[in-house]
Design a protein around this motif. Structure first.
Motif, mmCIF file in Angstrom:
data_model
loop_
_atom_site.group_PDB
_atom_site.id
_atom_site.type_symbol
_atom_site.label_atom_id
_atom_site.label_comp_id
_atom_site.label_asym_id
_atom_site.label_seq_id
_atom_site.Cartn_x
_atom_site.Cartn_y
_atom_site.Cartn_z
ATOM 1 N N TRP A 36 0.810 -1.215 0.000
ATOM 2 C CA TRP A 36 0.000 0.000 0.000
ATOM 3 C C TRP A 36 0.849 1.274 0.000
ATOM 4 O O TRP A 36 0.569 2.190 -0.770
ATOM 5 N N PRO A 37 1.898 1.402 0.820
ATOM 6 C CA PRO A 37 2.723 2.623 0.771
ATOM 7 C C PRO A 37 3.406 2.821 -0.586
ATOM 8 O O PRO A 37 3.665 3.955 -0.987
ATOM 9 N N GLN A 38 3.665 1.756 -1.300
ATOM 10 C CA GLN A 38 4.297 1.882 -2.613
ATOM 11 C C GLN A 38 3.359 2.567 -3.605
ATOM 12 O O GLN A 38 3.816 3.249 -4.518
ATOM 13 N N ALA A 39 2.065 2.387 -3.452
ATOM 14 C CA ALA A 39 1.097 3.030 -4.341
ATOM 15 C C ALA A 39 1.177 4.545 -4.187
ATOM 16 O O ALA A 39 1.096 5.280 -5.173
ATOM 17 N N ASP A 40 1.342 5.032 -2.959
ATOM 18 C CA ASP A 40 1.467 6.471 -2.732
ATOM 19 C C ASP A 40 2.739 7.016 -3.368
ATOM 20 O O ASP A 40 2.722 8.078 -3.988
ATOM 21 N N LYS A 41 3.830 6.287 -3.252
ATOM 22 C CA LYS A 41 5.080 6.720 -3.882
ATOM 23 C C LYS A 41 4.935 6.753 -5.394
ATOM 24 O O LYS A 41 5.466 7.647 -6.060
ATOM 25 N N ALA A 42 4.222 5.804 -5.942
ATOM 26 C CA ALA A 42 4.004 5.760 -7.396
ATOM 27 C C ALA A 42 3.193 6.969 -7.857
ATOM 28 O O ALA A 42 3.459 7.528 -8.924
ATOM 29 N N ARG A 43 2.226 7.392 -7.061
ATOM 30 C CA ARG A 43 1.441 8.582 -7.424
ATOM 31 C C ARG A 43 2.309 9.834 -7.434
ATOM 32 O O ARG A 43 2.179 10.672 -8.319
ATOM 33 N N VAL A 44 3.173 9.967 -6.452
ATOM 34 C CA VAL A 44 4.080 11.122 -6.408
ATOM 35 C C VAL A 44 4.996 11.109 -7.628
ATOM 36 O O VAL A 44 5.199 12.133 -8.287
ATOM 37 N N THR A 45 5.538 9.951 -7.962
ATOM 38 C CA THR A 45 6.411 9.825 -9.130
ATOM 39 C C THR A 45 5.654 10.163 -10.411
ATOM 40 O O THR A 45 6.174 10.857 -11.287
ATOM 41 N N ALA A 46 4.419 9.706 -10.533
ATOM 42 C CA ALA A 46 3.612 10.001 -11.720
ATOM 43 C C ALA A 46 3.338 11.499 -11.829
ATOM 44 O O ALA A 46 3.409 12.068 -12.928
ATOM 45 N N ALA A 47 3.037 12.154 -10.710
ATOM 46 C CA ALA A 47 2.791 13.597 -10.739
ATOM 47 C C ALA A 47 4.041 14.347 -11.184
ATOM 48 O O ALA A 47 3.961 15.271 -12.000
ATOM 49 N N ARG A 48 5.195 13.957 -10.664
ATOM 50 C CA ARG A 48 6.452 14.613 -11.083
ATOM 51 C C ARG A 48 6.693 14.431 -12.581
ATOM 52 O O ARG A 48 7.101 15.362 -13.270
ATOM 53 N N ALA A 49 6.439 13.236 -13.089
ATOM 54 C CA ALA A 49 6.646 12.971 -14.517
ATOM 55 C C ALA A 49 5.685 13.801 -15.371
ATOM 56 O O ALA A 49 6.090 14.360 -16.398
ATOM 57 N N GLN A 50 4.438 13.915 -14.956
ATOM 58 C CA GLN A 50 3.476 14.712 -15.709
ATOM 59 C C GLN A 50 3.854 16.192 -15.687
ATOM 60 O O GLN A 50 3.770 16.870 -16.713
ATOM 61 N N ILE A 51 4.278 16.685 -14.538
ATOM 62 C CA ILE A 51 4.678 18.092 -14.434
ATOM 63 C C ILE A 51 5.879 18.358 -15.332
ATOM 64 O O ILE A 51 5.946 19.388 -16.017
ATOM 65 N N THR A 52 6.834 17.442 -15.366
ATOM 66 C CA THR A 52 8.000 17.594 -16.254
ATOM 67 C C THR A 52 7.549 17.643 -17.709
ATOM 68 O O THR A 52 8.051 18.460 -18.499
ATOM 69 N N SER A 53 6.600 16.819 -18.074
ATOM 70 C CA SER A 53 6.067 16.815 -19.438
ATOM 71 C C SER A 53 5.386 18.148 -19.758
ATOM 72 O O SER A 53 5.572 18.699 -20.851
ATOM 73 N N PHE A 54 4.610 18.673 -18.813
ATOM 74 C CA PHE A 54 3.958 19.967 -19.022
ATOM 75 C C PHE A 54 4.984 21.074 -19.215
ATOM 76 O O PHE A 54 4.830 21.934 -20.085
ATOM 77 N N MET A 55 6.043 21.050 -18.408
ATOM 78 C CA MET A 55 7.062 22.101 -18.502
ATOM 79 C C MET A 55 7.773 22.050 -19.854
ATOM 80 O O MET A 55 8.066 23.086 -20.457
ATOM 81 N N SER A 56 8.029 20.861 -20.353
ATOM 82 C CA SER A 56 8.652 20.711 -21.665
ATOM 83 C C SER A 56 7.731 21.253 -22.755
ATOM 84 O O SER A 56 8.170 21.968 -23.664
ATOM 85 N N ALA A 57 6.454 20.922 -22.679
ATOM 86 C CA ALA A 57 5.480 21.423 -23.657
ATOM 87 C C ALA A 57 5.345 22.939 -23.553
ATOM 88 O O ALA A 57 5.207 23.624 -24.581
ATOM 89 N N LEU A 58 5.399 23.480 -22.340
ATOM 90 C CA LEU A 58 5.325 24.934 -22.169
ATOM 91 C C LEU A 58 6.530 25.627 -22.803
ATOM 92 O O LEU A 58 6.390 26.698 -23.411
ATOM 93 N N ASP A 59 7.706 25.023 -22.691
ATOM 94 C CA ASP A 59 8.898 25.600 -23.331
ATOM 95 C C ASP A 59 8.734 25.627 -24.851
ATOM 96 O O ASP A 59 9.083 26.614 -25.504
ATOM 97 N N THR A 60 8.187 24.573 -25.415
ATOM 98 C CA THR A 60 7.956 24.526 -26.863
ATOM 99 C C THR A 60 6.920 25.567 -27.273
ATOM 100 O O THR A 60 7.077 26.255 -28.284
ATOM 101 N N TYR A 61 5.872 25.706 -26.480
ATOM 102 C CA TYR A 61 4.848 26.725 -26.720
ATOM 103 C C TYR A 61 5.489 28.109 -26.756
ATOM 104 O O TYR A 61 5.229 28.899 -27.661
ATOM 105 N N LYS A 62 6.352 28.388 -25.778
ATOM 106 C CA LYS A 62 6.996 29.700 -25.723
ATOM 107 C C LYS A 62 7.901 29.927 -26.943
ATOM 108 O O LYS A 62 7.973 31.037 -27.467
ATOM 109 N N MET A 63 8.596 28.895 -27.399
ATOM 110 C CA MET A 63 9.443 29.051 -28.582
ATOM 111 C C MET A 63 8.611 29.446 -29.803
ATOM 112 O O MET A 63 9.039 30.261 -30.610
ATOM 113 N N ASP A 64 7.405 28.880 -29.928
ATOM 114 C CA ASP A 64 6.545 29.191 -31.068
ATOM 115 C C ASP A 64 5.845 30.540 -30.921
ATOM 116 O O ASP A 64 5.801 31.331 -31.863
#
Length: 142
Positions: A36-64
């Motif tokens: 059960w505690p591993q599921a919580d860690k997985a959610r935190v990791t997933a949120a970090r990965a999604q935020i990193t993806s958003f930041m990369s897309a935002l950088d591309t948006y700004k370039m355009d």
């Protein structure tokens, strides 16, 4: 000589089946509680990965476009052309903006409160600012 016939029945009794089911249940609950505690860690990791993806897309948006989307435009500007943005060359994300792993929308701010860059954050498991452990905010600037 004839062998005497045995009157034995092959098979499993109800009590034996119940004992096996109880053992399986105990094992499943033990393993479940340990994982059960591993599921919580997985959610935190997933949120970090999604935020990193958003930041990369935002950088591309700004370039355009030349600037980041405003807070009012939100992350949706990465998927749908905002009005009066002719240089938009998106969509900048392949899929719709997902909620955070706890089912709540990500918070997007531009300009950010921690500098000139945009900020994307999730308030963690409790959905409230601050917190510790799995309730801690997951932010783009850390």
């Amino acid at each position: 000589m004839d062998k005497p016939k045995r009157n034995s029945r092959a098979g499993v009794t109800l009590i034996e089946m119940l004992v096996v089911l109880v053992i399986i249940g105990l094992f499943a609950s033990y393993v479940g509680l340990r994982l059960w505690p591993q599921a919580d860690k997985a959610r935190v990791t997933a949120a970090r990965a999604q935020i990193t993806s958003f930041m990369s897309a935002l950088d591309t948006y700004k370039m355009d476009v030349g600037v980041f989307p405003t807070s009012e435009m939100g992350l949706q500007a990465l998927r749908v052309r905002p009005p009066n943005v002719p240089q938009w060359s998106g969509p900048y994300l392949a899929k719709d903006i997902p909620p955070d792993p706890w089912g709540r929308p990500y918070v997007y701010r531009y300009p950010g409160q921690n500098g000139e860059d945009p900020e994307v954050l999730s308030y963690g498991a409790d959905g409230q600012p601050g917190g510790e452990g799995i309730n801690a905010d997951i932010v783009s600037w850390q």
